[in-house]
Design a protein around this motif. Structure first.
Motif, PDB file in Angstrom:
ATOM      1  N   SER A 101     -22.368 -34.655  27.111  1.00 34.80           N
ATOM      2  CA  SER A 101     -23.249 -34.854  25.959  1.00 34.80           C
ATOM      3  C   SER A 101     -23.006 -33.796  24.891  1.00 34.80           C
ATOM      4  N   TRP A 102     -22.810 -32.549  25.337  1.00 38.59           N
ATOM      5  CA  TRP A 102     -22.552 -31.464  24.378  1.00 38.59           C
ATOM      6  C   TRP A 102     -21.244 -31.705  23.643  1.00 38.59           C
ATOM      7  N   LEU A 103     -20.209 -32.113  24.364  1.00 40.93           N
ATOM      8  CA  LEU A 103     -18.919 -32.390  23.740  1.00 40.93           C
ATOM      9  C   LEU A 103     -19.002 -33.571  22.783  1.00 40.93           C
ATOM     10  N   ALA A 104     -19.777 -34.591  23.141  1.00 41.77           N
ATOM     11  CA  ALA A 104     -19.931 -35.748  22.258  1.00 41.77           C
ATOM     12  C   ALA A 104     -20.587 -35.353  20.943  1.00 41.77           C
ATOM     13  N   ASN A 105     -21.590 -34.472  21.013  1.00 39.55           N
ATOM     14  CA  ASN A 105     -22.242 -33.997  19.782  1.00 39.55           C
ATOM     15  C   ASN A 105     -21.272 -33.189  18.927  1.00 39.55           C
ATOM     16  N   LYS A 106     -20.443 -32.363  19.576  1.00 40.09           N
ATOM     17  CA  LYS A 106     -19.457 -31.568  18.847  1.00 40.09           C
ATOM     18  C   LYS A 106     -18.407 -32.464  18.198  1.00 40.09           C
ATOM     19  N   ARG A 107     -17.987 -33.500  18.907  1.00 38.44           N
ATOM     20  CA  ARG A 107     -16.992 -34.419  18.357  1.00 38.44           C
ATOM     21  C   ARG A 107     -17.508 -35.062  17.068  1.00 38.44           C
ATOM     22  N   GLN A 108     -18.790 -35.405  17.067  1.00 35.79           N
ATOM     23  CA  GLN A 108     -19.377 -36.056  15.890  1.00 35.79           C
ATOM     24  C   GLN A 108     -19.539 -35.082  14.721  1.00 35.79           C
ATOM     25  N   ALA A 109     -19.813 -33.806  15.024  1.00 39.92           N
ATOM     26  CA  ALA A 109     -20.134 -32.842  13.974  1.00 39.92           C
ATOM     27  C   ALA A 109     -18.927 -32.092  13.425  1.00 39.92           C
ATOM     28  N   MET A 110     -17.822 -32.050  14.187  1.00 40.71           N
ATOM     29  CA  MET A 110     -16.692 -31.209  13.807  1.00 40.71           C
ATOM     30  C   MET A 110     -15.503 -32.027  13.325  1.00 40.71           C
ATOM     31  N   LYS A 111     -14.621 -31.352  12.579  1.00 41.12           N
ATOM     32  CA  LYS A 111     -13.370 -31.970  12.185  1.00 41.12           C
ATOM     33  C   LYS A 111     -12.487 -32.127  13.427  1.00 41.12           C
ATOM     34  N   PRO A 112     -11.609 -33.133  13.439  1.00 38.84           N
ATOM     35  CA  PRO A 112     -10.789 -33.389  14.626  1.00 38.84           C
ATOM     36  C   PRO A 112     -10.007 -32.165  15.091  1.00 38.84           C
ATOM     37  N   SER A 113      -9.439 -31.395  14.158  1.00 35.20           N
ATOM     38  CA  SER A 113      -8.645 -30.234  14.551  1.00 35.20           C
ATOM     39  C   SER A 113      -9.503 -29.179  15.236  1.00 35.20           C
ATOM     40  N   SER A 114     -10.718 -28.969  14.725  1.00 34.50           N
ATOM     41  CA  SER A 114     -11.620 -27.988  15.326  1.00 34.50           C
ATOM     42  C   SER A 114     -12.095 -28.458  16.690  1.00 34.50           C
ATOM     43  N   PHE A 115     -12.435 -29.744  16.785  1.00 35.68           N
ATOM     44  CA  PHE A 115     -12.910 -30.254  18.075  1.00 35.68           C
ATOM     45  C   PHE A 115     -11.809 -30.213  19.118  1.00 35.68           C
ATOM     46  N   HIS A 116     -10.578 -30.433  18.715  1.00 33.77           N
ATOM     47  CA  HIS A 116      -9.461 -30.402  19.671  1.00 33.77           C
ATOM     48  C   HIS A 116      -9.392 -29.047  20.372  1.00 33.77           C
ATOM     49  N   SER A 117      -9.594 -27.969  19.620  1.00 32.51           N
ATOM     50  CA  SER A 117      -9.574 -26.629  20.224  1.00 32.51           C
ATOM     51  C   SER A 117     -10.719 -26.450  21.206  1.00 32.51           C
ATOM     52  N   ILE A 118     -11.901 -26.963  20.835  1.00 33.52           N
ATOM     53  CA  ILE A 118     -13.069 -26.851  21.704  1.00 33.52           C
ATOM     54  C   ILE A 118     -12.864 -27.653  22.988  1.00 33.52           C
ATOM     55  N   GLU A 119     -12.380 -28.879  22.841  1.00 34.45           N
ATOM     56  CA  GLU A 119     -12.179 -29.738  24.007  1.00 34.45           C
ATOM     57  C   GLU A 119     -11.123 -29.166  24.946  1.00 34.45           C
ATOM     58  N   THR A 120     -10.072 -28.576  24.367  1.00 37.91           N
ATOM     59  CA  THR A 120      -9.029 -27.959  25.182  1.00 37.91           C
ATOM     60  C   THR A 120      -9.574 -26.763  25.955  1.00 37.91           C
ATOM     61  N   ALA A 121     -10.384 -25.940  25.294  1.00 31.78           N
ATOM     62  CA  ALA A 121     -10.976 -24.779  25.970  1.00 31.78           C
ATOM     63  C   ALA A 121     -11.848 -25.223  27.146  1.00 31.78           C
ATOM     64  N   TRP A 122     -12.606 -26.297  26.957  1.00 30.25           N
ATOM     65  CA  TRP A 122     -13.424 -26.815  28.046  1.00 30.25           C
ATOM     66  C   TRP A 122     -12.551 -27.279  29.211  1.00 30.25           C
ATOM     67  N   ARG A 123     -11.560 -28.089  28.916  1.00 31.26           N
ATOM     68  CA  ARG A 123     -10.755 -28.705  29.957  1.00 31.26           C
ATOM     69  C   ARG A 123      -9.888 -27.693  30.696  1.00 31.26           C
ATOM     70  N   VAL A 124      -9.342 -26.709  29.978  1.00 35.18           N
ATOM     71  CA  VAL A 124      -8.391 -25.783  30.580  1.00 35.18           C
ATOM     72  C   VAL A 124      -9.074 -24.603  31.252  1.00 35.18           C
ATOM     73  N   TYR A 125     -10.135 -24.056  30.625  1.00 35.55           N
ATOM     74  CA  TYR A 125     -10.698 -22.793  31.117  1.00 35.55           C
ATOM     75  C   TYR A 125     -12.120 -22.907  31.671  1.00 35.55           C
ATOM     76  N   VAL A 126     -12.975 -23.675  31.012  1.00 39.19           N
ATOM     77  CA  VAL A 126     -14.385 -23.698  31.405  1.00 39.19           C
ATOM     78  C   VAL A 126     -14.628 -24.657  32.571  1.00 39.19           C
ATOM     79  N   GLU A 127     -14.120 -25.855  32.468  1.00 38.00           N
ATOM     80  CA  GLU A 127     -14.366 -26.859  33.516  1.00 38.00           C
ATOM     81  C   GLU A 127     -13.906 -26.407  34.897  1.00 38.00           C
ATOM     82  N   PRO A 128     -12.684 -25.852  35.067  1.00 40.44           N
ATOM     83  CA  PRO A 128     -12.254 -25.461  36.416  1.00 40.44           C
ATOM     84  C   PRO A 128     -13.163 -24.421  37.058  1.00 40.44           C
ATOM     85  N   ARG A 129     -13.781 -23.563  36.257  1.00 43.96           N
ATOM     86  CA  ARG A 129     -14.597 -22.483  36.825  1.00 43.96           C
ATOM     87  C   ARG A 129     -16.071 -22.839  36.929  1.00 43.96           C
TER      88      ARG A 129
END
Length: 396
Positions: free
Chosen positions: A70-98
């Motif tokens: 839900s948090w990522l969906a809200n960010k996707r709607q509010a941010m530019k694609p390039s900015s959201f891509h960095s956020i989504e990558t940080a979640w998938r690579v570093y935050v989600e595994p831990r």
């Protein structure tokens, strides 16, 4: 008020606390060894309910992974694609595994601090599917660490607002790195810009380099320019579109509200811009590839090949990036006498303070000018009298 009642167990008598949550749902907590401990717990619950800091233990069991979509969906709607891509990558690579399986109420400040430290050292658990990002053992930069920490903190903000936790332990985490760069900012002179443009392969490339160096546009803003955005009569470029490369694809978007602006261009760019616009419709791109599509950002990395790097080499200039030409535009504007507000509007900064923070070194000469002006005219004579009087009185 709740109640405190005893019950029998194989280990002896224990005490149960029954109470209602702020939503009027009845719940209980068991296992207190003494009545006093149970009564103290109930008293703390009632105080927390009264001051609005009550946290339902059941609600705190939700995991970071359950709140993230839900948090990522809200960010996707509010941010530019390039900015959201960095956020989504940080979640998938570093935050989600831990943290994906961690209950929000069970995350401790010490655990977050340890994770931040491990990211900086290159020992943190990362997503094995993201091996393309870099060697898993490589220490992460302050930018990467702070972005990952920001994602975790953003998700925990949701839990905090929902009353699932009493405090966001990711905000102000111990050991958070600071961004710093030892790289000196590169500013080109007028002569170097001309030499660079002359070394370009095509007229379009030469004009693009000049627009970046004299108008201060970002690459995405320059390559998003349409013919209708160029006003030859007013000598203005209207920044209404961006063309940002995201994960290998160019995505057209719009700038932030303060980045929408009208940027003047010098008269010597009128003719080359007019040639690029000639014969094109109003919606056509000013700077386009051979098929009329968006122009890709040229590589500026070592051991790579691109028209940008070739022109740099032929012009005998040190390696720089397309974004460095934006810094050159700021430098040339300041040296021509432009004040900070004019530079702010040209670059599309949110405030003059941001411009000053970014380019404080360019305004050093202004400090010398202030001292010179204070020393001029009657001020010099008036202040001189102070020392003359002190000398007459023996320096007292």
């Amino acid at each position: 008020m709740g109640t405190v009642t005893p019950y029998a167990t194989s280990a002896g008598r224990r005490w149960r606390v029954r109470y209602r949550t702020p939503e009027h749902r009845q719940t209980d907590k068991r296992g207190f060894k003494t009545k006093r401990d149970a009564e103290l717990y109930l008293a703390n619950v009632e105080v927390a309910k009264a001051v609005g800091s009550f946290v339902d233990p059941q609600a705190a069991r939700i995991t970071v992974g359950e709140l993230a979509p839900s948090w990522l969906a809200n960010k996707r709607q509010a941010m530019k694609p390039s900015s959201f891509h960095s956020i989504e990558t940080a979640w998938r690579v570093y935050v989600e595994p831990r943290w994906a399986t961690a209950a929000v109420g069970a995350i401790r400040p010490s655990a977050v601090a340890q994770w931040v430290r491990e990211l900086g050292q290159g020992t943190a658990v990362s997503n094995p599917r993201a091996a393309w990002t870099a060697d898993a053992s490589r220490p992460r930069s302050a930018t990467v660490v702070l972005r990952a920490l920001g994602v975790l903190a953003g998700i925990l903000d949701v839990a905090l607002k929902d009353g699932r936790i009493a405090k966001n332990v990711a905000r102000g985490a111990d050991g958070s790195p600071r961004k710093h760069s030892n790289k000196a900012r590169r500013y080109l002179s007028h002569e170097e810009v001309i030499r660079f443009a002359e070394a370009a392969d095509t007229d379009m490339q030469a004009t693009l380099l000049m627009v970046l160096a004299y108008c201060g546009l970002r690459w995405a803003e320059a390559t998003g320019l349409r013919v209708r955005d160029v006003s030859m009569r007013r000598r203005r470029l209207e920044i209404n579109h961006t063309a940002t490369e995201v994960d290998g694809n160019v995505v057209e978007g719009v700038p932030k509200s303060w980045e929408r602006r009208s940027v003047p261009f010098p008269d010597f760019l009128s003719e080359p811009l007019a040639r690029l616009c000639a014969g094109k419709g109003p919606d056509a791109l000013v700077f386009a590839d051979r098929y009329g599509g968006f122009l890709r950002r040229p590589s500026a990395s070592n051991n790579k090949r691109s028209w940008f790097l070739t022109a740099l080499a032929e012009a005998e200039l040190e390696r720089l990036t397309p974004h460095d030409l934006r810094h050159t535009a700021a430098s040339l504007a300041v040296s021509s006498g432009a004040n900070v507000k004019a530079v702010q509007r040209m670059l599309g900064h949110k405030s003059a303070a941001m411009t000053l923070d970014t380019y404080a070194d360019l305004f050093d000469d202004d400090l010398d000018e202030v001292a010179m002006r204070l020393n001029e005219g009657g001020h010099q004579k008036s202040v001189g009298k102070v020392w003359a009087r002190r000398a007459e009185s023996g320096g007292r």
